[in-house]
Design a protein around this motif. Structure first.
Motif, PDB file in Angstrom:
ATOM      1  N   ARG A 101       0.793  -1.206  -0.146  1.00 14.20           N
ATOM      2  CA  ARG A 101      -0.037  -0.120  -0.116  1.00 14.20           C
ATOM      3  C   ARG A 101       0.726   1.375   0.202  1.00 14.20           C
ATOM      4  NH1 ARG A 101      -5.420  -0.771   4.021  1.00 14.20           N
ATOM      5  NH2 ARG A 101      -6.403  -2.166   2.609  1.00 14.20           N
ATOM      6  N   ILE A 102       0.687   1.917  -1.112  1.00 20.41           N
ATOM      7  CA  ILE A 102       1.670   3.246  -1.120  1.00 20.41           C
ATOM      8  C   ILE A 102       0.595   4.270  -0.227  1.00 20.41           C
ATOM      9  CG2 ILE A 102       2.479   5.310  -2.612  1.00 20.41           C
ATOM     10  CD1 ILE A 102       2.311   2.922  -4.844  1.00 20.41           C
ATOM     11  N   PRO A 103       1.431   5.157   0.608  1.00 23.12           N
ATOM     12  CA  PRO A 103       0.654   6.093   1.423  1.00 23.12           C
ATOM     13  C   PRO A 103      -0.152   7.153   0.587  1.00 23.12           C
ATOM     14  CG  PRO A 103       2.853   5.607   2.425  1.00 23.12           C
ATOM     15  CD  PRO A 103       2.679   5.110   0.840  1.00 23.12           C
ATOM     16  N   VAL A 104      -1.110   7.489   1.154  1.00 23.58           N
ATOM     17  CA  VAL A 104      -2.031   8.288   0.582  1.00 23.58           C
ATOM     18  C   VAL A 104      -1.511   9.678   0.147  1.00 23.58           C
ATOM     19  CG1 VAL A 104      -4.363   9.568   0.405  1.00 23.58           C
ATOM     20  CG2 VAL A 104      -4.071   7.345   1.363  1.00 23.58           C
ATOM     21  N   PRO A 105      -0.800  10.350   0.861  1.00 19.23           N
ATOM     22  CA  PRO A 105      -0.030  11.567   0.789  1.00 19.23           C
ATOM     23  C   PRO A 105       0.967  11.484  -0.545  1.00 19.23           C
ATOM     24  CG  PRO A 105      -0.204  11.337   3.154  1.00 19.23           C
ATOM     25  CD  PRO A 105      -0.616  10.029   2.383  1.00 19.23           C
ATOM     26  N   GLU A 106       1.636  10.239  -0.357  1.00 26.52           N
ATOM     27  CA  GLU A 106       2.726  10.072  -1.658  1.00 26.52           C
ATOM     28  C   GLU A 106       1.980   9.765  -3.011  1.00 26.52           C
ATOM     29  OE1 GLU A 106       6.282   6.799  -2.758  1.00 26.52           O
ATOM     30  OE2 GLU A 106       5.229   6.774  -0.748  1.00 26.52           O
ATOM     31  N   VAL A 107       0.754   9.157  -3.016  1.00 28.73           N
ATOM     32  CA  VAL A 107       0.131   9.097  -4.112  1.00 28.73           C
ATOM     33  C   VAL A 107      -0.628  10.299  -4.557  1.00 28.73           C
ATOM     34  CG1 VAL A 107      -1.996   8.195  -5.223  1.00 28.73           C
ATOM     35  CG2 VAL A 107      -0.632   6.626  -3.599  1.00 28.73           C
ATOM     36  N   LEU A 108      -1.096  11.099  -3.762  1.00 30.35           N
ATOM     37  CA  LEU A 108      -1.491  12.524  -4.317  1.00 30.35           C
ATOM     38  C   LEU A 108      -0.185  13.463  -4.894  1.00 30.35           C
ATOM     39  CD1 LEU A 108      -3.756  13.349  -1.012  1.00 30.35           C
ATOM     40  CD2 LEU A 108      -4.394  13.104  -3.554  1.00 30.35           C
ATOM     41  N   ARG A 109       1.064  13.364  -4.150  1.00 34.24           N
ATOM     42  CA  ARG A 109       2.130  14.232  -4.853  1.00 34.24           C
ATOM     43  C   ARG A 109       2.458  13.579  -6.134  1.00 34.24           C
ATOM     44  NH1 ARG A 109       4.148  13.335   0.447  1.00 34.24           N
ATOM     45  NH2 ARG A 109       5.251  11.683   0.122  1.00 34.24           N
ATOM     46  N   VAL A 110       2.471  12.308  -6.344  1.00 37.69           N
ATOM     47  CA  VAL A 110       2.830  11.796  -7.698  1.00 37.69           C
ATOM     48  C   VAL A 110       1.529  12.337  -8.562  1.00 37.69           C
ATOM     49  CG1 VAL A 110       2.924   9.765  -9.018  1.00 37.69           C
ATOM     50  CG2 VAL A 110       4.088   9.677  -6.878  1.00 37.69           C
ATOM     51  N   ALA A 111       0.521  12.015  -8.226  1.00 30.38           N
ATOM     52  CA  ALA A 111      -0.795  12.487  -8.938  1.00 30.38           C
ATOM     53  C   ALA A 111      -0.594  13.866  -9.567  1.00 30.38           C
ATOM     54  CB  ALA A 111      -1.990  11.904  -8.665  1.00 30.38           C
ATOM     55  N   ILE A 112      -0.658  14.719  -8.588  1.00 31.83           N
ATOM     56  CA  ILE A 112      -0.452  16.152  -9.145  1.00 31.83           C
ATOM     57  C   ILE A 112       0.421  16.439  -9.884  1.00 31.83           C
ATOM     58  CG2 ILE A 112      -0.210  18.400  -7.996  1.00 31.83           C
ATOM     59  CD1 ILE A 112      -1.691  17.501  -5.455  1.00 31.83           C
ATOM     60  N   ARG A 113       1.657  15.934  -9.783  1.00 25.41           N
ATOM     61  CA  ARG A 113       2.748  16.354 -10.743  1.00 25.41           C
ATOM     62  C   ARG A 113       2.477  15.584 -12.073  1.00 25.41           C
ATOM     63  NH1 ARG A 113       7.511  14.997  -6.009  1.00 25.41           N
ATOM     64  NH2 ARG A 113       7.426  17.216  -5.205  1.00 25.41           N
ATOM     65  N   VAL A 114       2.129  14.398 -12.037  1.00 22.55           N
ATOM     66  CA  VAL A 114       1.697  13.741 -13.388  1.00 22.55           C
ATOM     67  C   VAL A 114       0.688  14.512 -14.060  1.00 22.55           C
ATOM     68  CG1 VAL A 114       1.125  11.603 -14.506  1.00 22.55           C
ATOM     69  CG2 VAL A 114       2.865  11.625 -12.572  1.00 22.55           C
ATOM     70  N   GLY A 115      -0.524  14.781 -13.290  1.00 22.57           N
ATOM     71  CA  GLY A 115      -1.423  15.605 -13.712  1.00 22.57           C
ATOM     72  C   GLY A 115      -1.021  16.795 -14.357  1.00 22.57           C
ATOM     73  N   SER A 116      -0.279  17.453 -13.794  1.00 23.47           N
ATOM     74  CA  SER A 116       0.351  18.810 -14.577  1.00 23.47           C
ATOM     75  C   SER A 116       0.926  18.708 -15.701  1.00 23.47           C
ATOM     76  CB  SER A 116       1.446  19.386 -13.342  1.00 23.47           C
ATOM     77  OG  SER A 116       0.578  19.588 -12.155  1.00 23.47           O
ATOM     78  N   ALA A 117       1.810  17.620 -15.773  1.00 25.42           N
ATOM     79  CA  ALA A 117       2.294  17.268 -16.913  1.00 25.42           C
ATOM     80  C   ALA A 117       1.338  17.044 -17.931  1.00 25.42           C
ATOM     81  CB  ALA A 117       3.208  15.955 -16.976  1.00 25.42           C
ATOM     82  N   ILE A 118       0.280  16.143 -17.557  1.00 22.31           N
ATOM     83  CA  ILE A 118      -0.619  15.942 -18.835  1.00 22.31           C
ATOM     84  C   ILE A 118      -1.624  17.209 -19.235  1.00 22.31           C
ATOM     85  CG2 ILE A 118      -3.021  14.779 -19.027  1.00 22.31           C
ATOM     86  CD1 ILE A 118      -2.193  12.664 -16.874  1.00 22.31           C
ATOM     87  N   GLU A 119      -1.961  18.052 -18.104  1.00 25.78           N
ATOM     88  CA  GLU A 119      -2.365  19.386 -18.625  1.00 25.78           C
ATOM     89  C   GLU A 119      -1.619  20.148 -19.337  1.00 25.78           C
ATOM     90  OE1 GLU A 119      -5.189  22.805 -18.589  1.00 25.78           O
ATOM     91  OE2 GLU A 119      -5.450  20.583 -17.988  1.00 25.78           O
ATOM     92  N   THR A 120      -0.341  20.249 -19.108  1.00 26.51           N
ATOM     93  CA  THR A 120       0.713  21.036 -20.206  1.00 26.51           C
ATOM     94  C   THR A 120       0.590  20.605 -21.425  1.00 26.51           C
ATOM     95  OG1 THR A 120       2.072  21.633 -18.261  1.00 26.51           O
ATOM     96  CG2 THR A 120       3.039  21.688 -20.319  1.00 26.51           C
ATOM     97  N   ALA A 121       0.450  19.166 -21.674  1.00 28.98           N
ATOM     98  CA  ALA A 121       0.385  18.528 -23.091  1.00 28.98           C
ATOM     99  C   ALA A 121      -0.819  19.173 -23.700  1.00 28.98           C
ATOM    100  CB  ALA A 121       0.650  16.951 -22.645  1.00 28.98           C
ATOM    101  N   HIS A 122      -1.932  19.133 -22.904  1.00 33.65           N
ATOM    102  CA  HIS A 122      -3.222  19.503 -23.362  1.00 33.65           C
ATOM    103  C   HIS A 122      -3.274  20.889 -23.952  1.00 33.65           C
ATOM    104  CE1 HIS A 122      -5.812  16.020 -21.060  1.00 33.65           C
ATOM    105  NE2 HIS A 122      -4.861  15.553 -22.063  1.00 33.65           N
ATOM    106  N   ARG A 123      -2.723  21.572 -23.169  1.00 34.10           N
ATOM    107  CA  ARG A 123      -2.516  22.922 -23.608  1.00 34.10           C
ATOM    108  C   ARG A 123      -1.843  23.354 -24.866  1.00 34.10           C
ATOM    109  NH1 ARG A 123      -3.033  27.137 -18.407  1.00 34.10           N
ATOM    110  NH2 ARG A 123      -4.093  25.775 -17.287  1.00 34.10           N
ATOM    111  N   ALA A 124      -0.963  22.414 -25.347  1.00 36.36           N
ATOM    112  CA  ALA A 124      -0.088  22.473 -26.324  1.00 36.36           C
ATOM    113  C   ALA A 124      -0.745  21.420 -27.537  1.00 36.36           C
ATOM    114  CB  ALA A 124       1.403  21.431 -26.231  1.00 36.36           C
TER     115      ALA A 124
END
Length: 473
Positions: free
Chosen positions: A108-131
């Protein structure tokens, strides 16, 4: 079914082959050591039987597009691209670990760690969408870790688009993380289908299984597709996962696209609110400013395939999709535009990690635009928004046929500096360029069609009437 043996690693000047990293449906990935500067790199090499002139052209265009994304700190870095002496295109990429995709099933990956990973990866996806780029294969195995544990998103559509050219099938679908409309072939992908895939990936990291995978029951592709079609998300089954987080992930995996968040950034902001609910520091949402997306895409080659994200309508005749297995690959980048916390960890792993280490204060020069990167944890970058004046419409399109190629041209409808043409044809889903001409290749007897709109600051105007030309048999 037995997996095929890896192909022979190519001889690449300046690189020494070490061993095989993995094999996919269309390429192999090898570990090499670069001689200068000395470092280990992952090299993705296309299979020789997949290579055609069209594939080589697309490969070059995709590599150029990836170079634009390679400024984001949560997208895998591509160092260089080329063609080996035996004619196979290859990409030299940052060497990263797949430990995260292996870890979520065994612990089980700790919830705060999953959130950190998700926010960083989500930011990358959003940046690609803007392009104007859709990833089309968001899943846990495409999240890699740098030498210092920073998550990076890999495989930005290169395998999918190249496979499309080779097999004439729309590929890039991983069933457990695909939205219902993608499985039904209603669309090759939209922003909201990527919201689904992103939410399904976050769910997987928390639950240790994909959202519609039921422990102890049949989980064949047909079973998963049937459950995804009903879109009844099972509880994650962890007492430490807040109910608010479960609700937002369920909403993001709603069967109806309109019921999901409008963008990945909307979901990222919700994940940040869960961090505050848990009493942990909010992770910075690193999203490129609008001017970067507009400038970087318009400077690409005219034939770079940029997947449209302004509309869910695809004007290409539908082709049935087939699921593909995980491709062992890594592709990546670095750029920062917002910051509400100090980034944890530093990176000195080659040029990409040096770039990440100093990202807080070094200006990033991207294409023709200079982005001044924010200083300090309290600084929030301002997303550029300009006036929403009327967007002109292309009204007259002319064509000249030469053999099996058709060159379409049109008059300037009154575009402004920074505007671009967004083009859909019978051969591509969407591409963005600044030139008022576009060439489409076909086959004898084909009907070649094109429609054009003006893209202003990421907003698409009304499309022109479709212009079609029938090629001689």
């Amino acid at each position: 079914m037995a997996r095929r043996l890896p192909s022979q690693p190519p001889v690449l000047p300046g690189f020494s082959y070490l061993h095989v990293l993995g094999s996919g449906g269309f390429a192999d990935v090898f570990l090499y050591e670069q001689n200068m500067p000395r470092r280990k790199v992952a090299v993705k090499v296309m299979l020789s039987e997949m290579v055609t002139d069209q594939v080589r052209q697309m490969f070059q265009a995709e590599a150029n597009l990836m170079a634009q994304l390679s400024t984001h700190p949560s997208i895998l870095t591509v160092y260089e691209a080329g063609v080996s002496s035996d004619g196979r295109p290859y990409l030299v990429m940052e060497f990263c670990s797949s430990a995260l995709s292996e870890r979520y099933r065994r612990e089980r990956i700790p919830v705060p760690e999953v959130l950190r990973v998700a926010i960083r990866v989500g930011s990358a996806i959003e940046t690609a969408h803007r392009a104007g780029i859709l990833h089309r294969d968001i899943k846990p195995s495409n999240i890699l870790l740098t030498a210092y544990g920073h998550p990076v998103l890999s495989d930005f559509g290169i395998a999918a688009s190249l496979a499309d050219a080779v097999t004439q099938e729309a590929v890039g679908m991983s069933i457990p993380w695909s939205a219902p409309e993608v499985l039904h072939d209603d669309t090759p992908g939209t922003v909201r289908s990527e919201v689904w895939a992103f939410a399904a990936t976050v769910y997987t990291l928390l639950a240790g299984r994909s959202p519609f995978e039921l422990p102890g029951e049949q989980n064949r592709p047909s079973d998963l597709m049937s459950r995804i079609d009903r879109a009844r998300v099972q509880p994650i089954g962890r007492a430490d996962v807040p109910a608010s987080l479960e609700r937002m992930l369920q909403a993001a995996m709603s069967r109806k696209p309109d019921a999901r968040p409008e963008s990945v950034l909307d979901l990222v902001h919700q994940l940040q609110s869960v961090e505050s609910e848990l009493g942990v520091s909010q992770t910075a949402a690193e999203v490129a400013m609008d001017d970067w997306a507009r400038t970087s895409v318009s400077d690409l080659e005219d034939k770079t395939r940029v997947r449209g994200v302004a509309t869910a309508v695809n004007r290409i005749p539908r082709r049935r999709r087939r699921a593909v297995g995980d491709d062992v690959v890594a592709i990546a980048p670095v750029l920062r535009s917002t910051g509400s916390e100090r980034r944890t960890g530093s990176s000195t792993h080659g040029q990409a990690d040096q770039a990440r280490k100093f990202r807080w204060w070094l200006p990033a020069l991207i294409g023709a635009g200079v982005l001044v990167v924010g200083l300090g944890s309290a600084l929030t970058a301002t997303l550029v928004q300009s006036g929403r004046g009327d967007i002109p419409v292309v009204t007259n399109i002319e064509s000249v046929t030469s053999g099996t190629s058709v060159e379409f041209t049109w008059d300037d409808p009154g575009i402004l500096p920074g505007d671009n043409y967004q083009i859909s044809t019978s051969a591509i889903e969407s591409t963005i360029q600044s030139r008022a001409a576009f060439t489409v290749d076909g086959e004898p007897g084909d009907t070649v069609c094109i429609s054009i709109s003006v893209n202003r600051e990421g907003r698409e105007g009304a499309r022109s009437n479709e212009k079609c030309v029938e090629l001689a048999p």
